[in-house]
Design a protein around this motif. Structure first.
Motif, PDB file in Angstrom:
ATOM      1  N   THR A 134       0.881  -1.120   0.132  1.00  0.00           N
ATOM      2  CA  THR A 134      -0.071   0.110  -0.019  1.00  0.00           C
ATOM      3  C   THR A 134       0.691   1.358  -0.057  1.00  0.00           C
ATOM      4  O   THR A 134       2.011   1.396   0.446  1.00  0.00           O
ATOM      5  CB  THR A 134      -0.701  -0.010   1.082  1.00  0.00           C
ATOM      6  OG1 THR A 134      -0.024   0.258   2.296  1.00  0.00           O
ATOM      7  CG2 THR A 134      -1.728  -1.146   1.520  1.00  0.00           C
ATOM      8  N   PRO A 135       0.363   2.443  -0.505  1.00  0.00           N
ATOM      9  CA  PRO A 135       1.409   3.721  -0.294  1.00  0.00           C
ATOM     10  C   PRO A 135       1.652   3.932   1.183  1.00  0.00           C
ATOM     11  O   PRO A 135       2.931   4.279   1.248  1.00  0.00           O
ATOM     12  CB  PRO A 135       0.056   4.912  -0.884  1.00  0.00           C
ATOM     13  CG  PRO A 135      -0.887   3.887  -1.545  1.00  0.00           C
ATOM     14  CD  PRO A 135      -0.935   2.514  -0.887  1.00  0.00           C
ATOM     15  N   ASP A 136       0.888   3.474   2.393  1.00  0.00           N
ATOM     16  CA  ASP A 136       1.348   3.900   3.420  1.00  0.00           C
ATOM     17  C   ASP A 136       2.503   2.773   3.875  1.00  0.00           C
ATOM     18  O   ASP A 136       3.516   3.309   4.609  1.00  0.00           O
ATOM     19  CB  ASP A 136       0.294   3.441   4.611  1.00  0.00           C
ATOM     20  CG  ASP A 136      -0.635   4.733   4.499  1.00  0.00           C
ATOM     21  OD1 ASP A 136      -0.352   5.775   4.036  1.00  0.00           O
ATOM     22  OD2 ASP A 136      -1.782   4.780   5.011  1.00  0.00           O
ATOM     23  N   GLU A 137       2.345   1.621   3.508  1.00  0.00           N
ATOM     24  CA  GLU A 137       3.535   0.656   3.529  1.00  0.00           C
ATOM     25  C   GLU A 137       4.772   0.975   2.827  1.00  0.00           C
ATOM     26  O   GLU A 137       5.792   0.959   3.577  1.00  0.00           O
ATOM     27  CB  GLU A 137       2.923  -0.905   3.214  1.00  0.00           C
ATOM     28  CG  GLU A 137       2.038  -1.504   4.006  1.00  0.00           C
ATOM     29  CD  GLU A 137       1.275  -2.578   3.444  1.00  0.00           C
ATOM     30  OE1 GLU A 137       0.937  -3.608   4.378  1.00  0.00           O
ATOM     31  OE2 GLU A 137       1.336  -2.734   2.080  1.00  0.00           O
ATOM     32  N   ASP A 138       4.602   1.360   1.901  1.00  0.00           N
ATOM     33  CA  ASP A 138       5.925   1.942   0.868  1.00  0.00           C
ATOM     34  C   ASP A 138       6.361   3.095   1.574  1.00  0.00           C
ATOM     35  O   ASP A 138       7.666   2.991   1.800  1.00  0.00           O
ATOM     36  CB  ASP A 138       5.575   2.080  -0.641  1.00  0.00           C
ATOM     37  CG  ASP A 138       6.339   2.313  -1.506  1.00  0.00           C
ATOM     38  OD1 ASP A 138       7.319   1.335  -1.500  1.00  0.00           O
ATOM     39  OD2 ASP A 138       6.666   3.509  -2.195  1.00  0.00           O
ATOM     40  N   ALA A 139       5.628   3.943   1.853  1.00  0.00           N
ATOM     41  CA  ALA A 139       6.242   5.201   2.567  1.00  0.00           C
ATOM     42  C   ALA A 139       7.113   4.784   3.961  1.00  0.00           C
ATOM     43  O   ALA A 139       7.993   5.216   4.055  1.00  0.00           O
ATOM     44  CB  ALA A 139       5.213   6.255   3.023  1.00  0.00           C
ATOM     45  N   ALA A 140       6.652   4.011   4.501  1.00  0.00           N
ATOM     46  CA  ALA A 140       7.052   3.297   5.717  1.00  0.00           C
ATOM     47  C   ALA A 140       8.475   2.822   5.633  1.00  0.00           C
ATOM     48  O   ALA A 140       9.502   3.102   6.292  1.00  0.00           O
ATOM     49  CB  ALA A 140       6.254   2.543   6.750  1.00  0.00           C
ATOM     50  N   ARG A 143      11.174   5.485   4.682  1.00  0.00           N
ATOM     51  CA  ARG A 143      11.598   6.453   5.709  1.00  0.00           C
ATOM     52  C   ARG A 143      12.825   5.918   6.317  1.00  0.00           C
ATOM     53  O   ARG A 143      13.591   6.645   6.878  1.00  0.00           O
ATOM     54  CB  ARG A 143      10.522   6.744   6.828  1.00  0.00           C
ATOM     55  CG  ARG A 143       9.488   7.649   6.096  1.00  0.00           C
ATOM     56  CD  ARG A 143       8.453   8.176   7.485  1.00  0.00           C
ATOM     57  NE  ARG A 143       7.807   7.099   8.218  1.00  0.00           N
ATOM     58  CZ  ARG A 143       6.696   6.666   7.916  1.00  0.00           C
ATOM     59  NH1 ARG A 143       6.039   7.219   6.725  1.00  0.00           N
ATOM     60  NH2 ARG A 143       6.143   5.659   8.514  1.00  0.00           N
ATOM     61  N   TRP A 149       9.129  -4.501  11.638  1.00  0.00           N
ATOM     62  CA  TRP A 149       8.014  -4.192  10.978  1.00  0.00           C
ATOM     63  C   TRP A 149       6.809  -4.842  11.605  1.00  0.00           C
ATOM     64  O   TRP A 149       6.957  -5.912  12.158  1.00  0.00           O
ATOM     65  CB  TRP A 149       8.352  -4.773   9.612  1.00  0.00           C
ATOM     66  CG  TRP A 149       7.163  -4.521   8.773  1.00  0.00           C
ATOM     67  CD1 TRP A 149       6.157  -5.436   8.544  1.00  0.00           C
ATOM     68  CD2 TRP A 149       7.072  -3.402   7.750  1.00  0.00           C
ATOM     69  NE1 TRP A 149       5.337  -4.766   7.370  1.00  0.00           N
ATOM     70  CE2 TRP A 149       5.902  -3.584   7.119  1.00  0.00           C
ATOM     71  CE3 TRP A 149       7.613  -2.404   7.597  1.00  0.00           C
ATOM     72  CZ2 TRP A 149       5.330  -2.668   6.077  1.00  0.00           C
ATOM     73  CZ3 TRP A 149       7.098  -1.379   6.708  1.00  0.00           C
ATOM     74  CH2 TRP A 149       6.125  -1.585   5.931  1.00  0.00           C
TER      75      TRP A 149
END
Length: 154
Positions: A134-140, A143, A149
């Motif tokens: 997901t976009p949130d997983e990818d962003a995490a 970073r 995880w």
């Protein structure tokens, strides 16, 4: 461009695949090779396409070596607690041949160089895996600020 800026730019280009002869970053990537002071290779792995330089005086760069991973019927799968972030704390770094060489504070030497063969294949499998995040997983992941995880792929 200063020497520090030059090696950092080459490091970034290698990790992000900005050195592809085709112009397509998925055709290129980087690998990390670590050697002991006597020159014995002690670690080798392709690198995920993200990194983070610490600019607080500690001379640290965060990376994600791609270890593990398996092929499944639905595509490649990685355990993100195995393929976790690592830091390289450096004393000196510079350009060498087509890569970057970093003298680590541990006394070892790290080389970031273009990936090829099985290392590039592993990176392509990683790209396939991260395309399903997901976009949130990818962003995490990008970073590079957590040591473990939680959630899917843990």
């Amino acid at each position: 461009m200063t020497g520090k800026e030059q090696w950092r730019q080459r490091f970034t280009d290698l990790v992000e695949g900005n050195h592809s002869p085709t112009g397509d970053p998925v055709d290129a990537g980087a690998r990390l090779v670590v050697s002991d002071p006597d020159g014995t290779e002690v670690f080798r792995a392709p690198l995920a396409r993200h990194h983070r330089f610490e600019d607080d005086g500690d001379q640290v760069v965060w990376i994600r070596p791609l270890v593990g991973g398996e092929r499944t019927e639905s595509g490649s799968l990685f355990n993100l607690n195995v393929a976790r972030r690592r830091s390289l704390q450096w004393a000196r770094a510079g350009l060498v041949d087509d890569g970057v060489e970093i003298d680590l504070t541990s006394g070892q030497r790290a080389r970031i160089e273009p990936a090829d063969g099985p290392d590039l294949e592993q990176l392509i499998r990683w790209d396939d895996f991260t395309d399903r995040l997901t976009p949130d997983e990818d962003a995490a992941l990008q970073r590079l600020d957590a040591d473990s995880w939680h959630g899917r792929y843990a």
